[in-house]
Design a protein around this motif. Structure first.
Motif, PDB file in Angstrom:
ATOM      1  N   ALA A 145       4.735  14.969  -9.351  1.00  0.00           N
ATOM      2  CA  ALA A 145       4.155  13.933 -10.198  1.00  0.00           C
ATOM      3  C   ALA A 145       3.181  14.524 -11.210  1.00  0.00           C
ATOM      4  O   ALA A 145       2.422  15.453 -10.906  1.00  0.00           O
ATOM      5  N   THR A 146       3.217  13.955 -12.423  1.00  0.00           N
ATOM      6  CA  THR A 146       2.263  14.319 -13.471  1.00  0.00           C
ATOM      7  C   THR A 146       1.891  13.056 -14.225  1.00  0.00           C
ATOM      8  O   THR A 146       2.589  12.043 -14.153  1.00  0.00           O
ATOM      9  N   GLY A 147       0.797  13.114 -14.962  1.00  0.00           N
ATOM     10  CA  GLY A 147       0.384  11.980 -15.794  1.00  0.00           C
ATOM     11  C   GLY A 147       0.136  10.709 -15.001  1.00  0.00           C
ATOM     12  O   GLY A 147      -0.614  10.708 -14.018  1.00  0.00           O
ATOM     13  N   ASP A 148       0.788   9.608 -15.425  1.00  0.00           N
ATOM     14  CA  ASP A 148       0.595   8.307 -14.774  1.00  0.00           C
ATOM     15  C   ASP A 148       1.038   8.327 -13.318  1.00  0.00           C
ATOM     16  O   ASP A 148       0.413   7.701 -12.463  1.00  0.00           O
ATOM     17  N   ARG A 149       2.122   9.016 -13.011  1.00  0.00           N
ATOM     18  CA  ARG A 149       2.621   9.088 -11.627  1.00  0.00           C
ATOM     19  C   ARG A 149       1.594   9.784 -10.725  1.00  0.00           C
ATOM     20  O   ARG A 149       1.418   9.398  -9.573  1.00  0.00           O
ATOM     21  N   LEU A 150       0.918  10.791 -11.250  1.00  0.00           N
ATOM     22  CA  LEU A 150      -0.106  11.497 -10.475  1.00  0.00           C
ATOM     23  C   LEU A 150      -1.293  10.578 -10.208  1.00  0.00           C
ATOM     24  O   LEU A 150      -1.825  10.546  -9.096  1.00  0.00           O
ATOM     25  N   LYS A 151      -1.686   9.785 -11.211  1.00  0.00           N
ATOM     26  CA  LYS A 151      -2.790   8.825 -11.033  1.00  0.00           C
ATOM     27  C   LYS A 151      -2.415   7.756 -10.008  1.00  0.00           C
ATOM     28  O   LYS A 151      -3.233   7.366  -9.179  1.00  0.00           O
ATOM     29  N   GLU A 152      -1.168   7.265 -10.097  1.00  0.00           N
ATOM     30  CA  GLU A 152      -0.712   6.258  -9.131  1.00  0.00           C
ATOM     31  C   GLU A 152      -0.711   6.833  -7.719  1.00  0.00           C
ATOM     32  O   GLU A 152      -1.154   6.176  -6.773  1.00  0.00           O
ATOM     33  N   GLY A 153      -0.233   8.063  -7.576  1.00  0.00           N
ATOM     34  CA  GLY A 153      -0.221   8.722  -6.267  1.00  0.00           C
ATOM     35  C   GLY A 153      -1.616   8.898  -5.713  1.00  0.00           C
ATOM     36  O   GLY A 153      -1.858   8.725  -4.516  1.00  0.00           O
ATOM     37  N   SER A 154      -2.561   9.223  -6.592  1.00  0.00           N
ATOM     38  CA  SER A 154      -3.954   9.380  -6.175  1.00  0.00           C
ATOM     39  C   SER A 154      -4.524   8.051  -5.684  1.00  0.00           C
ATOM     40  O   SER A 154      -5.223   7.995  -4.670  1.00  0.00           O
ATOM     41  N   ALA A 155      -4.219   6.956  -6.395  1.00  0.00           N
ATOM     42  CA  ALA A 155      -4.695   5.623  -5.990  1.00  0.00           C
ATOM     43  C   ALA A 155      -4.073   5.201  -4.662  1.00  0.00           C
ATOM     44  O   ALA A 155      -4.751   4.628  -3.803  1.00  0.00           O
ATOM     45  N   ILE A 156      -2.791   5.511  -4.477  1.00  0.00           N
ATOM     46  CA  ILE A 156      -2.103   5.210  -3.207  1.00  0.00           C
ATOM     47  C   ILE A 156      -2.790   5.953  -2.068  1.00  0.00           C
ATOM     48  O   ILE A 156      -3.114   5.366  -1.032  1.00  0.00           O
ATOM     49  N   ASN A 157      -3.037   7.249  -2.255  1.00  0.00           N
ATOM     50  CA  ASN A 157      -3.674   8.056  -1.208  1.00  0.00           C
ATOM     51  C   ASN A 157      -5.089   7.571  -0.901  1.00  0.00           C
ATOM     52  O   ASN A 157      -5.506   7.558   0.261  1.00  0.00           O
ATOM     53  N   LYS A 158      -5.819   7.158  -1.935  1.00  0.00           N
ATOM     54  CA  LYS A 158      -7.190   6.672  -1.725  1.00  0.00           C
ATOM     55  C   LYS A 158      -7.194   5.415  -0.867  1.00  0.00           C
ATOM     56  O   LYS A 158      -7.986   5.293   0.074  1.00  0.00           O
ATOM     57  N   SER A 159      -6.299   4.465  -1.167  1.00  0.00           N
ATOM     58  CA  SER A 159      -6.274   3.224  -0.382  1.00  0.00           C
ATOM     59  C   SER A 159      -5.747   3.467   1.030  1.00  0.00           C
ATOM     60  O   SER A 159      -6.221   2.852   1.988  1.00  0.00           O
ATOM     61  N   LEU A 160      -4.771   4.375   1.187  1.00  0.00           N
ATOM     62  CA  LEU A 160      -4.285   4.705   2.536  1.00  0.00           C
ATOM     63  C   LEU A 160      -5.372   5.399   3.356  1.00  0.00           C
ATOM     64  O   LEU A 160      -5.478   5.178   4.561  1.00  0.00           O
ATOM     65  N   SER A 161      -6.166   6.216   2.691  1.00  0.00           N
ATOM     66  CA  SER A 161      -7.280   6.880   3.375  1.00  0.00           C
ATOM     67  C   SER A 161      -8.318   5.852   3.828  1.00  0.00           C
ATOM     68  O   SER A 161      -8.826   5.916   4.955  1.00  0.00           O
ATOM     69  N   ALA A 162      -8.631   4.885   2.958  1.00  0.00           N
ATOM     70  CA  ALA A 162      -9.578   3.818   3.319  1.00  0.00           C
ATOM     71  C   ALA A 162      -9.041   2.998   4.482  1.00  0.00           C
ATOM     72  O   ALA A 162      -9.784   2.646   5.410  1.00  0.00           O
ATOM     73  N   LEU A 163      -7.737   2.693   4.446  1.00  0.00           N
ATOM     74  CA  LEU A 163      -7.114   1.953   5.551  1.00  0.00           C
ATOM     75  C   LEU A 163      -7.176   2.769   6.839  1.00  0.00           C
ATOM     76  O   LEU A 163      -7.484   2.236   7.910  1.00  0.00           O
ATOM     77  N   GLY A 164      -6.919   4.063   6.733  1.00  0.00           N
ATOM     78  CA  GLY A 164      -7.015   4.948   7.904  1.00  0.00           C
ATOM     79  C   GLY A 164      -8.416   4.977   8.479  1.00  0.00           C
ATOM     80  O   GLY A 164      -8.600   4.990   9.704  1.00  0.00           O
ATOM     81  N   ASN A 165      -9.432   4.970   7.611  1.00  0.00           N
ATOM     82  CA  ASN A 165     -10.824   4.949   8.081  1.00  0.00           C
ATOM     83  C   ASN A 165     -11.132   3.649   8.829  1.00  0.00           C
ATOM     84  O   ASN A 165     -11.809   3.662   9.859  1.00  0.00           O
ATOM     85  N   CYS A 166     -10.630   2.529   8.313  1.00  0.00           N
ATOM     86  CA  CYS A 166     -10.833   1.238   8.989  1.00  0.00           C
ATOM     87  C   CYS A 166     -10.126   1.228  10.337  1.00  0.00           C
ATOM     88  O   CYS A 166     -10.694   0.779  11.340  1.00  0.00           O
ATOM     89  N   ILE A 167      -8.897   1.718  10.357  1.00  0.00           N
ATOM     90  CA  ILE A 167      -8.126   1.757  11.604  1.00  0.00           C
ATOM     91  C   ILE A 167      -8.827   2.630  12.635  1.00  0.00           C
ATOM     92  O   ILE A 167      -8.953   2.255  13.803  1.00  0.00           O
TER      93      ILE A 167
END
Length: 175
Positions: free
Chosen positions: A62-84
């Protein structure tokens, strides 16, 4: 909705979902007591969630917009993992300590607050790949699901306290 949903190709998946999807169904059951002329409502919510898979930038290419989207996906999954993890730790009967659950770290965790640690029954289906190239991602997914499995919630019927008291007293009189 689907208008805002993005699907794009990466090196790992030709039709990769670039966001999480949450579909909420609200069910209302109304019971009418003809003797009193009153109606009582019971409300249930069903959250159907499709989480986008974690993104490894090297694997997806991924590059450009796809890289930003991937980063946002990982950030929210990480937050969900912290809650879990926090909820699993709070569910541990041996520790009996107060644990802070960071629901506000992500829109996803805030929307799923009731489903994760509230008055709810929660089911998680984890999708893993049989391909050996995806071994690390599959193992990570199974660990994630195992942490979610450790959360212990007790669901009770949501009803008006006054109506509940009246119903219990009537039951007592009938006995």
């Amino acid at each position: 909705g689907t208008k805002a949903r993005t699907v794009a190709a990466t090196q790992m998946n030709a039709t990769s979902s670039r966001a999480h999807t949450l579909f909420q169904i609200v069910l209302t059951q109304t019971q009418v007591d003809l003797a009193l002329g009153k109606a009582t409502d019971r409300v249930s919510k069903i959250n159907l969630v499709d989480l986008a898979g974690s993104e490894r930038a090297n694997s997806t290419g991924a590059t450009g917009d796809r890289l930003k989207e991937g980063s946002a996906i990982n950030k929210s999954l990480s937050a969900l993992g912290n809650c879990i993890s926090a909820l699993a730790e709070a569910s541990d009967a041996k520790k009996k300590k107060k644990v802070f659950v960071p629901y506000r770290d992500s829109v996803l965790t805030w929307l799923l607050k009731e489903s994760l640690g509230g008055n709810a029954k929660t089911v998680m289906i984890a999708a893993v790949s049989p391909a050996d190239i995806n071994f690390d991602e599959s193992l990570s997914t199974l660990r994630y699901a195992d942490r979610a499995k450790q959360i212990k919630n007790t669901a009770i019927v949501n009803e008006d306290p006054n109506q509940k008291l009246i119903r219990e007293l009537r039951g007592e009189i009938e006995r």
